[in-house]
Design a protein around this motif. Structure first.
Motif, PDB file in Angstrom:
ATOM      1  N   MET A  99     -34.340  14.594  26.829  1.00  0.00           N
ATOM      2  CA  MET A  99     -35.406  14.626  27.827  1.00  0.00           C
ATOM      3  C   MET A  99     -35.019  15.559  28.960  1.00  0.00           C
ATOM      4  N   SER A 100     -36.013  16.207  29.563  1.00  0.00           N
ATOM      5  CA  SER A 100     -35.743  17.200  30.583  1.00  0.00           C
ATOM      6  C   SER A 100     -35.598  16.568  31.958  1.00  0.00           C
ATOM      7  N   GLN A 101     -35.007  17.344  32.845  1.00  0.00           N
ATOM      8  CA  GLN A 101     -34.795  16.910  34.213  1.00  0.00           C
ATOM      9  C   GLN A 101     -36.122  16.650  34.915  1.00  0.00           C
ATOM     10  N   ILE A 102     -36.152  15.645  35.786  1.00  0.00           N
ATOM     11  CA  ILE A 102     -37.311  15.424  36.649  1.00  0.00           C
ATOM     12  C   ILE A 102     -36.837  15.238  38.085  1.00  0.00           C
ATOM     13  N   THR A 103     -37.780  15.398  39.015  1.00  0.00           N
ATOM     14  CA  THR A 103     -37.528  15.184  40.439  1.00  0.00           C
ATOM     15  C   THR A 103     -38.492  14.122  40.927  1.00  0.00           C
ATOM     16  N   THR A 104     -38.026  13.245  41.803  1.00  0.00           N
ATOM     17  CA  THR A 104     -38.911  12.260  42.423  1.00  0.00           C
ATOM     18  C   THR A 104     -38.801  12.345  43.942  1.00  0.00           C
ATOM     19  N   LEU A 105     -39.913  12.118  44.592  1.00  0.00           N
ATOM     20  CA  LEU A 105     -39.938  11.965  46.045  1.00  0.00           C
ATOM     21  C   LEU A 105     -40.547  10.612  46.355  1.00  0.00           C
ATOM     22  N   ALA A 106     -39.760   9.731  46.962  1.00  0.00           N
ATOM     23  CA  ALA A 106     -40.244   8.415  47.383  1.00  0.00           C
ATOM     24  C   ALA A 106     -40.453   8.445  48.888  1.00  0.00           C
ATOM     25  N   LEU A 107     -41.618   8.016  49.333  1.00  0.00           N
ATOM     26  CA  LEU A 107     -41.946   7.949  50.758  1.00  0.00           C
ATOM     27  C   LEU A 107     -42.180   6.492  51.141  1.00  0.00           C
ATOM     28  N   PHE A 108     -41.725   6.144  52.349  1.00  0.00           N
ATOM     29  CA  PHE A 108     -41.859   4.779  52.846  1.00  0.00           C
ATOM     30  C   PHE A 108     -42.412   4.823  54.267  1.00  0.00           C
ATOM     31  N   ARG A 109     -43.388   3.969  54.533  1.00  0.00           N
ATOM     32  CA  ARG A 109     -43.945   3.862  55.886  1.00  0.00           C
ATOM     33  C   ARG A 109     -43.590   2.490  56.456  1.00  0.00           C
ATOM     34  N   TYR A 110     -43.073   2.479  57.676  1.00  0.00           N
ATOM     35  CA  TYR A 110     -42.618   1.246  58.322  1.00  0.00           C
ATOM     36  C   TYR A 110     -43.513   0.931  59.521  1.00  0.00           C
ATOM     37  N   GLY A 111     -43.808  -0.360  59.704  1.00  0.00           N
ATOM     38  CA  GLY A 111     -44.761  -0.769  60.714  1.00  0.00           C
ATOM     39  C   GLY A 111     -44.158  -1.077  62.072  1.00  0.00           C
ATOM     40  N   SER A 112     -43.448  -2.193  62.195  1.00  0.00           N
ATOM     41  CA  SER A 112     -42.927  -2.620  63.495  1.00  0.00           C
ATOM     42  C   SER A 112     -41.750  -1.754  63.920  1.00  0.00           C
ATOM     43  N   TRP A 113     -41.457  -1.784  65.215  1.00  0.00           N
ATOM     44  CA  TRP A 113     -40.322  -0.996  65.718  1.00  0.00           C
ATOM     45  C   TRP A 113     -39.000  -1.514  65.158  1.00  0.00           C
ATOM     46  N   ARG A 114     -38.928  -2.804  64.913  1.00  0.00           N
ATOM     47  CA  ARG A 114     -37.710  -3.349  64.312  1.00  0.00           C
ATOM     48  C   ARG A 114     -37.474  -2.740  62.935  1.00  0.00           C
ATOM     49  N   ARG A 115     -38.533  -2.605  62.160  1.00  0.00           N
ATOM     50  CA  ARG A 115     -38.394  -2.026  60.825  1.00  0.00           C
ATOM     51  C   ARG A 115     -38.181  -0.513  60.883  1.00  0.00           C
ATOM     52  N   LYS A 116     -38.763   0.125  61.874  1.00  0.00           N
ATOM     53  CA  LYS A 116     -38.512   1.554  62.047  1.00  0.00           C
ATOM     54  C   LYS A 116     -37.049   1.811  62.402  1.00  0.00           C
ATOM     55  N   LEU A 117     -36.497   0.973  63.233  1.00  0.00           N
ATOM     56  CA  LEU A 117     -35.075   1.105  63.572  1.00  0.00           C
ATOM     57  C   LEU A 117     -34.201   0.837  62.353  1.00  0.00           C
ATOM     58  N   TRP A 118     -34.613  -0.119  61.521  1.00  0.00           N
ATOM     59  CA  TRP A 118     -33.867  -0.367  60.285  1.00  0.00           C
ATOM     60  C   TRP A 118     -33.895   0.875  59.399  1.00  0.00           C
ATOM     61  N   ALA A 119     -35.072   1.468  59.269  1.00  0.00           N
ATOM     62  CA  ALA A 119     -35.200   2.658  58.432  1.00  0.00           C
ATOM     63  C   ALA A 119     -34.349   3.803  58.969  1.00  0.00           C
ATOM     64  N   LEU A 120     -34.319   3.973  60.278  1.00  0.00           N
ATOM     65  CA  LEU A 120     -33.488   5.016  60.884  1.00  0.00           C
ATOM     66  C   LEU A 120     -32.012   4.759  60.575  1.00  0.00           C
ATOM     67  N   SER A 121     -31.597   3.512  60.625  1.00  0.00           N
ATOM     68  CA  SER A 121     -30.190   3.200  60.349  1.00  0.00           C
ATOM     69  C   SER A 121     -29.797   3.554  58.916  1.00  0.00           C
ATOM     70  N   GLN A 122     -30.755   3.518  57.996  1.00  0.00           N
ATOM     71  CA  GLN A 122     -30.454   3.813  56.599  1.00  0.00           C
ATOM     72  C   GLN A 122     -30.141   5.291  56.363  1.00  0.00           C
ATOM     73  N   MET A 123     -30.531   6.146  57.309  1.00  0.00           N
ATOM     74  CA  MET A 123     -30.194   7.570  57.188  1.00  0.00           C
ATOM     75  C   MET A 123     -28.680   7.753  57.198  1.00  0.00           C
ATOM     76  N   GLY A 124     -27.968   6.818  57.815  1.00  0.00           N
ATOM     77  CA  GLY A 124     -26.517   6.882  57.832  1.00  0.00           C
ATOM     78  C   GLY A 124     -25.857   5.941  56.844  1.00  0.00           C
ATOM     79  N   LEU A 125     -26.533   4.827  56.524  1.00  0.00           N
ATOM     80  CA  LEU A 125     -25.910   3.786  55.706  1.00  0.00           C
ATOM     81  C   LEU A 125     -26.198   3.893  54.216  1.00  0.00           C
ATOM     82  N   ALA A 126     -27.366   4.424  53.853  1.00  0.00           N
ATOM     83  CA  ALA A 126     -27.791   4.347  52.457  1.00  0.00           C
ATOM     84  C   ALA A 126     -27.089   5.339  51.541  1.00  0.00           C
ATOM     85  N   SER A 127     -26.565   6.416  52.112  1.00  0.00           N
ATOM     86  CA  SER A 127     -25.967   7.459  51.277  1.00  0.00           C
ATOM     87  C   SER A 127     -24.860   6.906  50.370  1.00  0.00           C
TER      88      SER A 127
END
Length: 244
Positions: A1-29
């Motif tokens: 099977m050939s290579q594929i690319t995916t782009l996953a987008l996530f939208r966060y509502g409350s500021w608490r969840r937005k801050l969580w999402a921002l923290s993942q830029m450093g933690l999720a890697s």
């Protein structure tokens, strides 16, 4: 099977969840490294109003390159980090794409094997442009961005566009989704403002590194309120999911 690319987008509502999402830029890697079948990935922040110097604190993304569609499906079904993203998000979207053409580099490599023949009957096109800007040209570059993006408003065939990137201001990219290649070319080569930015880029050498890649999207899952005609567009891709 050939290579594929995916782009996953996530939208966060409350500021608490937005801050969580921002923290993942450093933690999720670290949690994503070593994922079976994944050969390249980038954690992405986004710009407000499509492509802007102002961050969109609500929207984040993960760009991934896979050896095969089965590896991507296993990740989205089972990986703990992806499940964390989904649990915290207000809504999410995954775009599956086959690389068609790619030139340039992203952190010294070209991660996309841009040699897949587009499937007949599916005219849809996705484009990723990415560049690292020389610091001495940052002010000049961003001064020219608003004029070049203005023609995108109401342009025929544009389904969605978003500014994405790893580092604000310096490492920037765009993602755009089109009904067909002719619509994309009409904007890229038929608008004076965009042509002027291309001319200045070549003359001044704004970029230390750049990449341009085209893809054929073949499947979209999830919801995204910024794409009001998503259902119609998704229906147009049906029957093209031959890799999964």
């Amino acid at each position: 099977m050939s290579q594929i690319t995916t782009l996953a987008l996530f939208r966060y509502g409350s500021w608490r969840r937005k801050l969580w999402a921002l923290s993942q830029m450093g933690l999720a890697s670290g949690r994503l490294k070593g994922t079976p079948g994944m050969r390249f990935f980038k954690l992405l922040g986004t710009g407000a109003e499509g492509f802007s110097t102002r961050p969109d604190w609500a929207v984040y993304g993960v760009l991934q390159v896979w050896d095969a569609a089965a590896s991507a499906e296993a990740f989205f079904r089972d990986h703990p980090q992806f499940q964390r993203y989904v649990r915290h998000a207000e809504e999410s979207l995954i775009i599956y794409m086959r690389p068609v053409k790619s030139k340039g580099h992203w952190n010294g490599v070209n991660p996309f094997e841009g040699n897949a023949a587009p499937e007949a009957g599916n005219s849809a096109l996705a484009v990723i442009t990415r560049a690292t800007i020389h610091k001495k040209y940052l002010r000049t570059f961003w001064k020219n961005v608003p004029a070049s993006q203005r023609p995108l408003q109401g342009i025929r065939g544009l389904i969605y566009t978003k500014g994405i990137g790893e580092t604000p201001f310096v490492d920037m990219a765009t993602f755009s989704l089109w009904t067909d290649a002719d619509a994309m070319k009409a904007y890229a080569y038929g608008t004076k403002a965009h042509q002027e930015v291309i001319r200045k880029t070549r003359e001044l050498g704004w970029y230390k590194e750049e990449l341009f890649a085209r893809f054929q999207p073949y499947k979209i899952t999830g919801t995204w309120k910024d794409i009001p005609n998503l259902k119609t567009f998704r229906e147009s891709l049906k029957g093209r999911d031959t890799n999964s």
